[in-house]
Write a protein that holds these residues in place. Sequence first.
Motif, PDB file in Angstrom:
ATOM      1  N   ALA A 156      -5.929   9.137   9.720  1.00 31.94           N
ATOM      2  CA  ALA A 156      -4.315   8.827  10.485  1.00 31.94           C
ATOM      3  C   ALA A 156      -3.545   8.780   9.152  1.00 31.94           C
ATOM      4  O   ALA A 156      -2.646   9.553   9.198  1.00 31.94           O
ATOM      5  CB  ALA A 156      -4.587   8.008  11.194  1.00 31.94           C
ATOM      6  N   CYS A 157      -4.558   8.010   8.408  1.00 29.83           N
ATOM      7  CA  CYS A 157      -3.490   7.821   6.909  1.00 29.83           C
ATOM      8  C   CYS A 157      -3.299   9.193   6.067  1.00 29.83           C
ATOM      9  O   CYS A 157      -2.706   8.935   4.769  1.00 29.83           O
ATOM     10  CB  CYS A 157      -3.349   6.579   6.956  1.00 29.83           C
ATOM     11  SG  CYS A 157      -4.654   6.516   5.671  1.00 29.83           S
ATOM     12  N   SER A 203       0.733  -1.035   0.109  1.00 23.85           N
ATOM     13  CA  SER A 203      -0.529  -0.435   0.322  1.00 23.85           C
ATOM     14  C   SER A 203       0.862   1.102   0.501  1.00 23.85           C
ATOM     15  O   SER A 203       1.894   1.272   0.755  1.00 23.85           O
ATOM     16  CB  SER A 203      -0.623   0.167   1.418  1.00 23.85           C
ATOM     17  OG  SER A 203      -0.225   0.649   2.449  1.00 23.85           O
ATOM     18  N   LEU A 204       0.211   2.543  -0.287  1.00 23.23           N
ATOM     19  CA  LEU A 204       0.431   3.778  -0.722  1.00 23.23           C
ATOM     20  C   LEU A 204       1.483   4.057   0.923  1.00 23.23           C
ATOM     21  O   LEU A 204       2.580   4.921   1.321  1.00 23.23           O
ATOM     22  CB  LEU A 204       0.535   4.486  -0.933  1.00 23.23           C
ATOM     23  CG  LEU A 204       0.780   5.940  -0.942  1.00 23.23           C
ATOM     24  CD1 LEU A 204       1.811   5.942  -1.728  1.00 23.23           C
ATOM     25  CD2 LEU A 204       0.311   7.223  -1.564  1.00 23.23           C
ATOM     26  N   LEU A 205       0.466   3.647   1.737  1.00 20.41           N
ATOM     27  CA  LEU A 205       0.660   3.879   3.504  1.00 20.41           C
ATOM     28  C   LEU A 205       2.063   2.609   3.956  1.00 20.41           C
ATOM     29  O   LEU A 205       3.188   4.043   4.462  1.00 20.41           O
ATOM     30  CB  LEU A 205      -0.072   3.637   4.421  1.00 20.41           C
ATOM     31  CG  LEU A 205       0.358   3.499   5.478  1.00 20.41           C
ATOM     32  CD1 LEU A 205       0.490   5.365   5.798  1.00 20.41           C
ATOM     33  CD2 LEU A 205      -1.331   2.751   6.432  1.00 20.41           C
ATOM     34  N   LEU A 234      -2.759   1.132  -3.419  1.00 16.99           N
ATOM     35  CA  LEU A 234      -1.454   0.540  -3.811  1.00 16.99           C
ATOM     36  C   LEU A 234      -0.416   2.004  -4.544  1.00 16.99           C
ATOM     37  O   LEU A 234      -0.922   2.478  -5.043  1.00 16.99           O
ATOM     38  CB  LEU A 234      -0.947  -0.401  -4.991  1.00 16.99           C
ATOM     39  CG  LEU A 234      -1.990  -1.987  -4.245  1.00 16.99           C
ATOM     40  CD1 LEU A 234      -2.464  -2.693  -6.078  1.00 16.99           C
ATOM     41  CD2 LEU A 234      -1.792  -2.600  -3.362  1.00 16.99           C
ATOM     42  N   ALA A 235       0.436   1.503  -4.151  1.00 10.81           N
ATOM     43  CA  ALA A 235       2.191   2.873  -3.920  1.00 10.81           C
ATOM     44  C   ALA A 235       2.898   2.458  -5.767  1.00 10.81           C
ATOM     45  O   ALA A 235       2.404   3.292  -5.800  1.00 10.81           O
ATOM     46  CB  ALA A 235       3.276   2.231  -3.743  1.00 10.81           C
ATOM     47  N   ALA A 236       2.460   1.393  -6.516  1.00 12.94           N
ATOM     48  CA  ALA A 236       3.033   1.313  -8.189  1.00 12.94           C
ATOM     49  C   ALA A 236       1.523   1.578  -8.476  1.00 12.94           C
ATOM     50  O   ALA A 236       1.674   2.011  -9.518  1.00 12.94           O
ATOM     51  CB  ALA A 236       2.303  -0.214  -7.957  1.00 12.94           C
ATOM     52  N   HIS A 249       9.344   2.196   3.532  1.00 13.54           N
ATOM     53  CA  HIS A 249      10.867   1.641   2.363  1.00 13.54           C
ATOM     54  C   HIS A 249      11.327   2.922   1.922  1.00 13.54           C
ATOM     55  O   HIS A 249      12.070   3.395   2.022  1.00 13.54           O
ATOM     56  CB  HIS A 249       9.642   1.366   1.302  1.00 13.54           C
ATOM     57  CG  HIS A 249       9.127   0.028   1.094  1.00 13.54           C
ATOM     58  ND1 HIS A 249      10.470  -1.133   1.283  1.00 13.54           N
ATOM     59  CD2 HIS A 249       8.395  -0.607   1.161  1.00 13.54           C
ATOM     60  CE1 HIS A 249      10.020  -1.841   0.899  1.00 13.54           C
ATOM     61  NE2 HIS A 249       8.224  -2.009   1.498  1.00 13.54           N
ATOM     62  N   ALA A 250      10.583   4.353   2.518  1.00 14.77           N
ATOM     63  CA  ALA A 250      10.714   5.679   2.033  1.00 14.77           C
ATOM     64  C   ALA A 250      10.934   6.455   3.661  1.00 14.77           C
ATOM     65  O   ALA A 250      11.610   8.000   3.561  1.00 14.77           O
ATOM     66  CB  ALA A 250       9.548   6.709   1.815  1.00 14.77           C
TER      67      ALA A 250
END
Length: 214
Positions: A108-109, A83-85, A124-126, A91-92
């Motif tokens: 909260a996210c 997930s982007l979260l 999703l981050a992708a 990862h970041a």
Amino acid sequence: MSNEKKGTEAEGPFLSRVSRRSFLSQLGAAGVAATARPLVGAVQTAPAAVATDTGEEKIEGAIGVDLRINGKAVSLQIDPRTSLLDCLREHASLTGTKKGCDHGQCGACTVHVNGRRINSCLTLAAMHEGDEITTIEGLGEPGNLHPMQASFVEHDGYQCGYCTSGQIMSAVALLKEPCGPKDADVKELMSGNICRCGAYPNIVAAVQAVRMRG
């Protein structure tokens, strides 16, 4: 008859020594052993993460994503299901965005994607290559706070602070959204962000103060 009597007498002491508790304990232990064996085998045969020359773990089946976070280009190798979260946090290393319910219910996210607020746990981050992603770290910093951050401090719009980054990100996005002038209008547009400490009156006051100044 005598043989049967002897057999009964022999069994009597044995049965008296086997209590219900000990019998169930032995039965439970046998069940655990039976179920644990295939699980241990599965763990032993599961693919392990491979360490790279840099000491980082290589994720099996990882894909490369190029994201733009807080104005900076970031290239990452992630599981395609990330997930982007989780991408931001794990990862970041941008941990200002909090994981609350992980179901899109608490806010909260909240982050901004191309200027609009979203729940980062639900996407999703992708899916966000090429998008402009802004987190609380990109909004302001000590000594140069965003007006909304400064207003939250001024109006004591937080208590434990866990929801605060999501509250502020939503409040900043609200400034660009159609919203009536009343407190009730602000409450409606901020309803997706939960404060379990109950600091809602102060949060609304902080948002209204920035709106009046703007």
